[in-house]
Design an enzyme around this catalytic site. Sequence first.
Site, PDB file in Angstrom:
ATOM      1  N   GLU A 138      95.687  62.362  28.180  1.00 31.09           N
ATOM      2  CA  GLU A 138      96.250  61.028  28.690  1.00 31.09           C
ATOM      3  C   GLU A 138      95.712  60.779  30.125  1.00 31.09           C
ATOM      4  OE1 GLU A 138      97.664  59.694  26.394  1.00 31.09           O
ATOM      5  OE2 GLU A 138      97.971  61.144  25.216  1.00 31.09           O
ATOM      6  N   HIS A 141      92.851  58.868  29.915  1.00 30.69           N
ATOM      7  CA  HIS A 141      93.200  57.316  29.703  1.00 30.69           C
ATOM      8  C   HIS A 141      93.596  56.744  31.106  1.00 30.69           C
ATOM      9  CE1 HIS A 141      93.473  56.698  25.421  1.00 30.69           C
ATOM     10  NE2 HIS A 141      94.004  57.575  24.926  1.00 30.69           N
TER      11      HIS A 141
END
Length: 175
Positions: A138, A141
């Site tokens: 994450e 990202h």
Amino acid sequence: MEGRNRRVVLYGHTALRTRARPVTVIDDDLRRLLADLRRTMVEQDGLGLAANQIGETTRAFAIDPRGADVDSRPYCVINPEVVATEGELEREEGCLSLPGIWEVLPRPELVRIRGLDETGAEVELEASGIIARAFLHELDHLNGQLLIDRVGPTRRGLLAGKLREIEDRERQECG
Ligand code: ZN
């Protein structure tokens, strides 16, 4: 469960290649975004979900610890940063924005991150195994990176056809 189940954007959407902006105020807009992130992750069976994946370039992600059989509720981390990592593990990794793609990638086995919780309080979190991997996935990202950036050129070449299909699907869904 509060929040809305939003569309998860796919490879080809510009938000996935945009570095997310740090959060400076915890307000109702942010709280709504965090609720949407948690809801979307749970409804779409993700272990984690970054704001970029619902088209919002805000530095926050959601994690579902139940994916690792940990009996606690999904939560979000705002402005996460890695404090320390340890070891290395190779495991298969997938992404809701890259449907059908699973790649074996090395990642640290243990990771400690810090950031803010949903109330804006500073938190430090330590994780191992798949949750450590989810934190790092994450975080990538939020920096505009995807798991396919971590595979070698040969493997990447083999994925080219699949990536084109996903991009076409994103263009259609986006309208
Ligand atoms: Zn992902």
